[in-house]
Design an enzyme around this catalytic site. Structure first.
Site, PDB file in Angstrom:
ATOM      1  N   TYR A  43       0.972  -1.495  -0.304  1.00  0.00           N
ATOM      2  CA  TYR A  43       0.432   0.148  -0.016  1.00  0.00           C
ATOM      3  C   TYR A  43       0.972   1.317   0.176  1.00  0.00           C
ATOM      4  O   TYR A  43       0.784   2.371  -1.066  1.00  0.00           O
ATOM      5  CB  TYR A  43      -1.003   0.070   1.361  1.00  0.00           C
ATOM      6  N   GLY A  45       2.942   1.490  -3.143  1.00  0.00           N
ATOM      7  CA  GLY A  45       2.114   1.966  -4.667  1.00  0.00           C
ATOM      8  C   GLY A  45       1.449   3.319  -4.270  1.00  0.00           C
ATOM      9  O   GLY A  45       1.355   4.171  -5.517  1.00  0.00           O
ATOM     10  N   CYS A  46       1.151   4.069  -3.328  1.00  0.00           N
ATOM     11  CA  CYS A  46       0.688   5.312  -3.021  1.00  0.00           C
ATOM     12  C   CYS A  46       1.614   6.077  -3.540  1.00  0.00           C
ATOM     13  O   CYS A  46       1.551   7.114  -4.060  1.00  0.00           O
ATOM     14  CB  CYS A  46       0.084   5.107  -2.069  1.00  0.00           C
ATOM     15  N   ARG A  47       2.658   5.558  -2.722  1.00  0.00           N
ATOM     16  CA  ARG A  47       3.763   6.903  -2.961  1.00  0.00           C
ATOM     17  C   ARG A  47       4.430   6.903  -5.635  1.00  0.00           C
ATOM     18  O   ARG A  47       3.901   8.136  -5.283  1.00  0.00           O
ATOM     19  CB  ARG A  47       5.341   6.103  -2.778  1.00  0.00           C
ATOM     20  N   PHE A  73       1.342   9.129  -6.013  1.00  0.00           N
ATOM     21  CA  PHE A  73       1.679  11.046  -6.050  1.00  0.00           C
ATOM     22  C   PHE A  73       2.769  10.983  -6.655  1.00  0.00           C
ATOM     23  O   PHE A  73       2.706  12.605  -7.726  1.00  0.00           O
ATOM     24  CB  PHE A  73       2.045  10.828  -4.370  1.00  0.00           C
TER      25      PHE A  73
END
Length: 433
Positions: free
Chosen positions: A394, A397-399, A402
């Protein structure tokens, strides 16, 4: 398929996992893939290898194509990513961005049945870390009802306070930091974020602040240390208990309180300022008008509100992807800053300032990933390896989201005008960036 990528020659009657992979992949594979049947495909020179370790992994990938199937197989250990730490599979996710699939030939189903058996085409039970799909959550109440919101928040935030201490660090802050420069440390950047919000809200000793969705009380305690009477509310019982204990430890109980409470039940009004840091993502776009009207009714005339939340680069409301919805933020929903600003304006606020902190969130997530890797053993002991792996996936993937401008982070500052139709603030921005 090239001679450099195939190590097992087969006929249609003896199809291998590598055969099936090559059939659905367009172009060269960016990673090496090995499978439990001994077959291999992909470049020998690849820095990372995906090992399909069990027939269940193939079933997960076949019955839930995309990020959900991969997350299921990875979480259970049926799909192993070699060459990265499980606490930070960022490099593997970058590799997989180059992975493209074609629509499979109908004969592929027959081939899968030969490899897996007919039962293998039935979705295996998902890992216990996975929440119910949206359509099955109706038993928990209507979307964004009191009950269902409470369940969604508990799914993510009531994991373990000790686990969050390892990942978030001493600030216990689970929102985007604001980095004064790229070399600043995560803890200093989180403190700088609170400083920025405090200054934008023009808070002074004796003022009253409401922090909605206050988490572990970081903003509340920051404000109280500077003489502000601060109330925080959160739907997470674990967060509220931790925050109230921290308030007592820091000796600011005369100024700060955190309550386990839905913001919609807060009876106090007339706050000098309201901060909403990382909560709008859980509200639901259709509920924005009611949310901002609630704020307008609870901040005094001339008072300020600051909304800090993840946004889309466009203004079309969309639910989060399957992995995020099932494993991280059930019922989460995002839209663009323009939609947020318009809704605030349409419901009585004058918007004074907005800024995009997208790159700051990528840096924040990188910092959390580093913390997870450094405290991996302790995190696994606390929540189990599968949950810790979910978090590694998570955060990485979020990094990447952005970094690639798939998502953004906006702060919007607005005022409730007084009878003179003027905000009680200077003519130009009064805070340091």
């Amino acid at each position: 398929m090239t001679s450099t990528t195939r190590e097992t020659r087969t006929t249609r009657e003896t199809r291998t996992i590598a055969d099936l992979v090559d059939e659905v992949v367009v172009g060269p594979l960016p990673v090496r893939i090995t499978a439990y049947d001994g077959s291999k495909t992909g470049p020998d020179s690849a820095q990372r290898t995906l090992h399909i370790g069990t027939p269940r992994a193939v079933s997960y990938l076949a019955t839930a194509p995309g990020d959900l199937g991969m997350a299921r197989a990875y979480t259970t250990g049926d799909l192993v990513v070699e060459g990265v730490h499980p606490g930070n599979p960022y490099d593997a996710l970058v590799d997989l961005e180059e992975l493209h699939f074609r629509r499979p030939d109908p004969r592929l189903v027959v081939d899968l049945a030969k490899v897996l058996g007919l039962r293998g085409l039935t979705p295996p039970p998902p890992p216990p870390q996975e929440a119910l799909p949206r359509w099955r959550r109706v038993t928990e109440g209507l979307r964004h009802s009191f009950t269902r919101d409470r369940e969604a928040i508990a799914h993510h935030y009531d994991v373990s306070n000790r686990f969050y201490e390892h990942v978030l660090g001493p600030t216990m802050t689970y929102t985007c930091a604001v980095f004064p420069d790229r070399d600043a440390g995560l803890d200093a950047a989180q403190e700088n974020k609170y400083r920025l919000v405090f200054d934008k809200l023009a808070l002074r000793p004796g003022d009253r602040l409401l922090d909605i969705g206050c988490g572990w009380g970081g903003m509340v305690r920051y404000a109280a240390r500077r003489g502000v009477h601060a109330l925080g509310v959160t739907l997470s019982k674990e967060q509220a208990a931790w925050a109230q204990a921290a308030i007592e430890r820091e000796g600011v109980a005369d100024l700060a309180t955190v309550r386990h409470e839905d913001y919609r039940n807060v009876p106090e009004t007339g706050f000098d300022a309201i901060s909403s840091i990382g909560i709008t993502e859980h509200i639901g776009v259709r509920n924005y008008p009611a949310y901002f009207r609630w704020m307008l009714a609870h901040v005094k005339e001339g008072g300020l509100v600051l909304n800090h939340c993840i946004t889309r680069p466009d203004n079309r409301p969309r639910s989060t992807g399957a992995f995020i919805d099932r494993y991280i933020f059930p019922d989460g929903e995002l839209t663009g800053s323009g939609r947020i600003i318009t809704t605030m304006q349409d419901n009585g606020f004058e918007v004074l300032h907005e800024e995009n902190l997208r790159e700051h969130y990528a840096l924040t997530l990188a910092g959390w990933s580093e913390n997870l890797v450094e405290s991996w053993s302790a995190c696994v002991d606390e929540v189990g390896e599968a949950t810790a792996k979910v978090w590694g996936l998570y955060l990485a993937g979020c990094r990447r989201g952005f970094e690639r401008n798939v998502v953004q982070l906006h702060q919007v500052l607005a005022a409730r005008l007084d009878d003179a139709r003027l905000p009680r603030v200077p003519l130009r921005p009064w805070w340091a960036s």
